[in-house]
Motif scaffolding. Sequence first.
Motif, PDB file in Angstrom:
ATOM      1  N   GLU A 152       3.081  15.593  10.206  1.00 39.91           N
ATOM      2  CA  GLU A 152       3.030  14.422  10.353  1.00 39.91           C
ATOM      3  C   GLU A 152       1.985  13.927  10.076  1.00 39.91           C
ATOM      4  O   GLU A 152       0.290  14.174   9.377  1.00 39.91           O
ATOM      5  N   ALA A 153       0.882  12.729   9.871  1.00 39.56           N
ATOM      6  CA  ALA A 153       2.626  11.425  10.671  1.00 39.56           C
ATOM      7  C   ALA A 153       3.324  10.885   9.343  1.00 39.56           C
ATOM      8  O   ALA A 153       4.491  10.986   9.599  1.00 39.56           O
ATOM      9  N   SER A 154       3.080   9.968   8.522  1.00 40.88           N
ATOM     10  CA  SER A 154       3.019   9.401   8.262  1.00 40.88           C
ATOM     11  C   SER A 154       4.039   9.833   6.916  1.00 40.88           C
ATOM     12  O   SER A 154       5.345   9.262   6.155  1.00 40.88           O
ATOM     13  N   LYS A 164      -4.996   0.690  -0.840  1.00 41.33           N
ATOM     14  CA  LYS A 164      -4.498   0.847   1.093  1.00 41.33           C
ATOM     15  C   LYS A 164      -2.738   0.493   0.667  1.00 41.33           C
ATOM     16  O   LYS A 164      -2.822  -0.621  -0.160  1.00 41.33           O
ATOM     17  N   VAL A 195      11.569  -0.028   4.967  1.00 39.35           N
ATOM     18  CA  VAL A 195      12.726   0.946   5.225  1.00 39.35           C
ATOM     19  C   VAL A 195      13.506   1.048   3.992  1.00 39.35           C
ATOM     20  O   VAL A 195      13.763   2.003   3.251  1.00 39.35           O
ATOM     21  N   ASP A 212      -0.912   0.006   3.439  1.00 35.70           N
ATOM     22  CA  ASP A 212      -0.748   0.174   5.083  1.00 35.70           C
ATOM     23  C   ASP A 212       0.274  -0.551   5.111  1.00 35.70           C
ATOM     24  O   ASP A 212       0.554  -0.912   6.504  1.00 35.70           O
ATOM     25  N   SER A 213       0.649  -1.684   4.234  1.00 35.14           N
ATOM     26  CA  SER A 213       1.742  -3.271   4.968  1.00 35.14           C
ATOM     27  C   SER A 213       2.673  -2.418   4.681  1.00 35.14           C
ATOM     28  O   SER A 213       3.991  -3.118   4.920  1.00 35.14           O
ATOM     29  N   ASN A 241       2.259   3.868   5.056  1.00 37.39           N
ATOM     30  CA  ASN A 241       2.339   4.220   5.944  1.00 37.39           C
ATOM     31  C   ASN A 241       1.078   3.441   7.488  1.00 37.39           C
ATOM     32  O   ASN A 241       0.966   4.494   7.732  1.00 37.39           O
ATOM     33  N   HIS A 242       1.779   2.625   7.356  1.00 38.27           N
ATOM     34  CA  HIS A 242       1.030   1.913   8.826  1.00 38.27           C
ATOM     35  C   HIS A 242       2.560   0.970   8.792  1.00 38.27           C
ATOM     36  O   HIS A 242       3.006   1.452  10.291  1.00 38.27           O
ATOM     37  N   GLN A 243       2.768   0.059   8.512  1.00 36.92           N
ATOM     38  CA  GLN A 243       3.789  -0.850   9.013  1.00 36.92           C
ATOM     39  C   GLN A 243       4.822  -0.461   7.744  1.00 36.92           C
ATOM     40  O   GLN A 243       4.415   0.632   6.464  1.00 36.92           O
ATOM     41  N   ILE A 244       6.455  -0.051   7.616  1.00 39.79           N
ATOM     42  CA  ILE A 244       6.767   0.878   6.968  1.00 39.79           C
ATOM     43  C   ILE A 244       8.281   0.225   6.748  1.00 39.79           C
ATOM     44  O   ILE A 244       8.912  -0.709   7.104  1.00 39.79           O
ATOM     45  N   ASP A 297      -3.802  -2.792  -1.770  1.00 44.65           N
ATOM     46  CA  ASP A 297      -4.910  -3.657  -1.214  1.00 44.65           C
ATOM     47  C   ASP A 297      -6.043  -2.394  -1.774  1.00 44.65           C
ATOM     48  O   ASP A 297      -6.273  -0.789  -1.148  1.00 44.65           O
ATOM     49  N   ILE A 312       6.166  11.828   8.498  1.00 42.25           N
ATOM     50  CA  ILE A 312       7.652  11.676   8.533  1.00 42.25           C
ATOM     51  C   ILE A 312       8.975  10.421   7.934  1.00 42.25           C
ATOM     52  O   ILE A 312       9.801  10.875   8.331  1.00 42.25           O
ATOM     53  N   ALA A 313       8.014  10.132   8.448  1.00 40.61           N
ATOM     54  CA  ALA A 313       9.290   8.462   8.203  1.00 40.61           C
ATOM     55  C   ALA A 313       9.908   8.689   6.723  1.00 40.61           C
ATOM     56  O   ALA A 313      11.486   8.242   6.491  1.00 40.61           O
TER      57      ALA A 313
END
Lengths: 189, 189
Positions: A58-60, A21, A32, A23-24, A27-30, A13, A62-63
């Motif tokens: 941390e934070a994103s 962005k 996998v 984050d979809s 780094n917010h929804q992931i 976005d 980590i995933a």
Amino acid sequence: MELLKQRINKDGDIKEGNIVKVDSFLNHQIDVELLNEIGKEFKSRFSLEKIDKILTIEASGIAIAVIVAQYFNVPVVFAKKTDSKNLDKDTYESKVYSYTKDKTYTIRVSKKYLNKGENILILDDFLAKGKAAEGLIDIINQSNSNLIGVGIVIEKGFQNGGKNLRDKGIKLESLAIVDSIENGKIIFR
Amino acid sequence: MELLKQRINKDGDIKEGNIVKVDSFLNHQIDVELLNEIGKEFKSRFSLEKIDKILTIEASGIAIAVIVAQYFNVPVVFAKKTDSKNLDKDTYESKVYSYTKDKTYTIRVSKKYLNKGENILILDDFLAKGKAAEGLIDIINQSNSNLIGVGIVIEKGFQNGGKNLRDKGIKLESLAIVDSIENGKIIFR
């Protein structure tokens, strides 16, 4: 990494100030499944290096780090951004300025989890001016472990973080480098 | 979960105030192989439920959520604890008090990533007084998605968070419940 660039084009976005962005899926929804493809790609880009541990923040980060770690069969250590009663007092520390959050924070890693001589791969979701990566490298240097390289999912090529790391001779692998955004279209390097 | 209890006994570090530190394998350094075993266990405990999405909270919850999500084939959403220029303005919010950090913070999830009717599994590393879980449940309720259950790696059974959730009829699955620590020995339920 073609799949990643396609996904950024499809779901990224574009916001004011050359911000993409993601984050979809990152780094917010992931997503996998996508992270697993990213893991395979990092493994192939660092296939010749012996890696003992993955370091992130941390934070994103980590995933990404834990999914990628499955392809290297190594543990992950993440630097903490906030002080906690449960964190060891004996830590390596560095100061990092965040442009997206407009504050300087202290990142910390317990001295127990970075050991002299270990080979460390740094992973993170974004690289812009490179402040987080520099902080992690500072911590690696304090611990006398070895920096093997830096793996980044999305590098903002129009900022200087990537150039600074490459100029120092650090092996930096960015899976997608956004060089510019022109008329709402993302130009990858 | 026997393997987890063995690991807590072996590597958990008992501190003053009935604190068992597990930062050598769960929330600072992360043993990704163990997380995969945890993923299989959660999958078997929620095998009859239809799960659309896993919801967790930054930071250490993320590691567990993304590895476990591989066994459910679903995306992860993590609630953010800090405000960021890049976060949507249109968010579900809840206030959470953290005893380990001794502060109240606002957790936020973008409204785009929790949809009416979706079946949500909450995952986190620790459950003590249950404040983080309550905040996530509050957010699920705001979004009109469905809470299917809560999966916790280590529950502090001597605090009331687990009892409160169970009393409300919520399906809570904790892989290890520490009931007390007596003479330096951890007593599991």
